[in-house]
Design a protein around this motif. Structure first.
Motif, mmCIF file in Angstrom:
data_model
loop_
_atom_site.group_PDB
_atom_site.id
_atom_site.type_symbol
_atom_site.label_atom_id
_atom_site.label_comp_id
_atom_site.label_asym_id
_atom_site.label_seq_id
_atom_site.Cartn_x
_atom_site.Cartn_y
_atom_site.Cartn_z
ATOM 1 N N PHE A 189 47.399 21.808 -49.703
ATOM 2 C CA PHE A 189 47.907 22.678 -48.636
ATOM 3 C C PHE A 189 48.543 21.845 -47.532
ATOM 4 N N LYS A 190 47.865 20.757 -47.160
ATOM 5 C CA LYS A 190 48.421 19.887 -46.123
ATOM 6 C C LYS A 190 49.751 19.290 -46.572
ATOM 7 N N THR A 191 49.849 18.977 -47.856
ATOM 8 C CA THR A 191 51.093 18.450 -48.408
ATOM 9 C C THR A 191 52.230 19.462 -48.276
ATOM 10 N N MET A 192 51.897 20.742 -48.426
ATOM 11 C CA MET A 192 52.922 21.793 -48.410
ATOM 12 C C MET A 192 53.318 22.238 -47.009
ATOM 13 N N MET A 193 52.501 21.888 -46.001
ATOM 14 C CA MET A 193 52.756 22.459 -44.684
ATOM 15 C C MET A 193 53.472 21.504 -43.738
ATOM 16 N N GLU A 194 54.248 22.103 -42.840
ATOM 17 C CA GLU A 194 54.936 21.368 -41.779
ATOM 18 C C GLU A 194 54.008 21.265 -40.576
ATOM 19 N N GLN A 195 53.539 22.406 -40.127
ATOM 20 C CA GLN A 195 52.436 22.524 -39.182
ATOM 21 C C GLN A 195 51.546 23.603 -39.766
ATOM 22 N N PHE A 196 50.410 23.892 -39.146
ATOM 23 C CA PHE A 196 49.444 24.792 -39.770
ATOM 24 C C PHE A 196 50.053 26.153 -40.128
ATOM 25 N N GLY A 197 50.959 26.637 -39.311
ATOM 26 C CA GLY A 197 51.528 27.966 -39.549
ATOM 27 C C GLY A 197 52.823 27.974 -40.331
ATOM 28 N N TRP A 198 53.327 26.806 -40.708
ATOM 29 C CA TRP A 198 54.645 26.753 -41.348
ATOM 30 C C TRP A 198 54.615 25.871 -42.590
ATOM 31 N N ALA A 199 55.524 26.160 -43.511
ATOM 32 C CA ALA A 199 55.624 25.400 -44.752
ATOM 33 C C ALA A 199 56.812 24.448 -44.713
ATOM 34 N N LYS A 200 56.685 23.338 -45.425
ATOM 35 C CA LYS A 200 57.822 22.414 -45.538
ATOM 36 C C LYS A 200 58.943 23.033 -46.368
ATOM 37 N N ARG A 201 58.580 23.920 -47.270
ATOM 38 C CA ARG A 201 59.561 24.647 -48.089
ATOM 39 C C ARG A 201 59.395 26.135 -47.799
ATOM 40 N N PRO A 202 59.902 26.606 -46.639
ATOM 41 C CA PRO A 202 59.672 27.995 -46.218
ATOM 42 C C PRO A 202 60.143 28.997 -47.277
ATOM 43 N N MET A 203 59.339 30.002 -47.483
ATOM 44 C CA MET A 203 59.647 30.981 -48.519
ATOM 45 C C MET A 203 60.830 31.867 -48.141
ATOM 46 N N MET A 204 61.088 32.003 -46.851
ATOM 47 C CA MET A 204 62.210 32.827 -46.422
ATOM 48 C C MET A 204 63.533 32.314 -47.008
ATOM 49 N N ALA A 205 63.644 30.997 -47.153
ATOM 50 C CA ALA A 205 64.865 30.406 -47.701
ATOM 51 C C ALA A 205 65.002 30.675 -49.196
#
Length: 275
Positions: A189-205
Motif C-alpha cells: 500500500f505504501k508503495t502505491m501511495m503518494e500520500q495517505f489519501g492519494w495514489a501514485k497511479r490515480p484511478m481517475m486517470a
C-alpha cells in the motif's frame, strides 16, 4: 442470483463486515476474504514499484475467483479495496456485472493547492506522520502488548460502530491482530501511495478504461474525508455508461459500519437491479 464479492480496505479484514454479511447474503451467495498481505491471508513480498504491487493484488483476486469457480460477480470494494476492485474491473471486465465503490481511495489527483485537501481525522494524520520513516502501522507493531490500547486511543469510534455486537474492546483487538504480523500488504500500500489519501497511479486517470457496459455505483459517507466529487467526475467522463452516486447521511469513511442498515439496503437494491 448474482454472487456478491466484498473487498475490505487498508488495515482491515473480513471481520469489519460483521454488520453486513447476514443481511446481504439472504438473497444471494456473498463472498468476503482477507486481501493478500492483510488479515489472515499470507504475507508475501510484493513488487517494489506501484504498478507491480497493484498488479500483484489484482492477480491474487483473480486467482481466488478461479479457485472459487465464480464466473462473474457484483464486485464491491471499500477504500483501498475500491481502488483494487476498479483495477480488477479494467483487467477482467468480463468477470464484473456491477462495480460498487464504497468511499474509494486512490481516485483523485493530488491537489497542487493544499487548501483543496479535505482535513482527515486524527488517526489518518497519525498514520501519515510516520510514513516518511516507516510503514503506516509500524507504531502499532512496535507497541507490542500495548498495541490494542493504541488502537483504542486513536480509534475510539470502533467500539461505538460495533456496539450492537461487542461491549468490550474486541474490535480494537481484532484490528491490532490484523496488523501485528509482517506488514506485507501494508508495504505494498505504501508503495502505491503518494500520500495517505492519494495514489501514485490515480484511478481517475484510468477511469475511461473501465468497460462502458459495466455499471458503477459510488457509495459515499456524507461526512467522510474522502473526495466525494470523484463519482461525479466519473459520471462526466462516462456519459454513455451507467454511473450513479449515493451519499449516505450520518456516515463517515466506514460507511458500512456507521450506517449499516442504510448501507445494506443500498447494496441490496443494486444487487436486485443486476438480477
Amino acid at each position: 442470483s448474482s454472487d456478491l464479492v466484498m473487498l475490505h480496505g487498508f488495515g482491515g479484514g473480513v471481520g469489519l463486515w460483521i454488520q453486513n454479511l447476514d443481511p446481504l447474503s439472504t438473497q444471494r451467495t456473498l463472498h468476503a476474504f482477507d486481501l493478500l498481505g492483510f488479515g489472515r491471508s499470507s504475507r508475501p513480498k510484493f513488487p517494489v514499484d506501484p504498478e507491480g504491487a497493484e498488479d500483484a493484488f489484482v492477480s491474487s483476486i483473480e486467482q481466488w475467483r478461479e479457485e472459487m469457480g465464480i464466473s462473474n460477480m457484483i464486485l464491491l470494494g471499500h477504500s483501498m479495496g475500491g481502488f483494487l476492485a476498479t483495477s480488477y474491473s479494467i483487467k477482467y471486465p468480463e468477470r464484473v456485472k456491477h462495480l460498487i465503490l464504497v468511499d474509494p481511495w486512490g481516485f483523485p489527483l493530488l491537489p497542487a493547492d493544499p487548501s483543496e485537501i479535505r482535513s482527515p481525522p486524527r488517526w489518518v494524520k497519525a498514520a501519515a506522520a510516520v510514513l516518511a520513516r516507516s510503514n503506516p502501522l509500524a507504531v502499532l507493531r512496535a507497541a507490542g502488548p500495548w498495541g490494542p490500547g493504541l488502537v483504542q486511543k486513536f480509534r475510539p469510534d470502533l467500539k461505538r460502530k460495533f456496539a450492537e455486537f461487542f461491549d468490550d474492546e474486541t474490535m480494537s483487538e481484532y484490528i491490532y491482530h490484523c496488523n501485528a504480523q509482517t506488514p506485507s500488504g501494508e508495504t505494498a500500500f505504501k508503495t502505491m501511495m503518494e500520500q495517505f489519501g492519494w495514489a501514485k497511479r490515480p484511478m481517475m486517470a484510468r477511469a475511461h478504461q473501465i468497460h462502458r457496459d459495466i455499471p458503477i455505483t459510488f457509495v459515499y459517507g456524507a461526512e467522510s474525508w474522502i473526495d466525494q466529487t470523484t463519482g461525479e467526475k466519473v459520471q462526466k467522463l462516462r456519459p454513455e455508461s451507467d454511473v450513479k452516486v449515493v451519499n449516505i447521511e450520518g456516515a463517515s469513511h466506514h460507511v458500512y459500519a456507521d450506517q449499516p442498515q442504510v448501507f445494506n439496503e443500498v447494496v441490496e437494491e443494486i444487487c436486485q437491479s443486476v438480477d
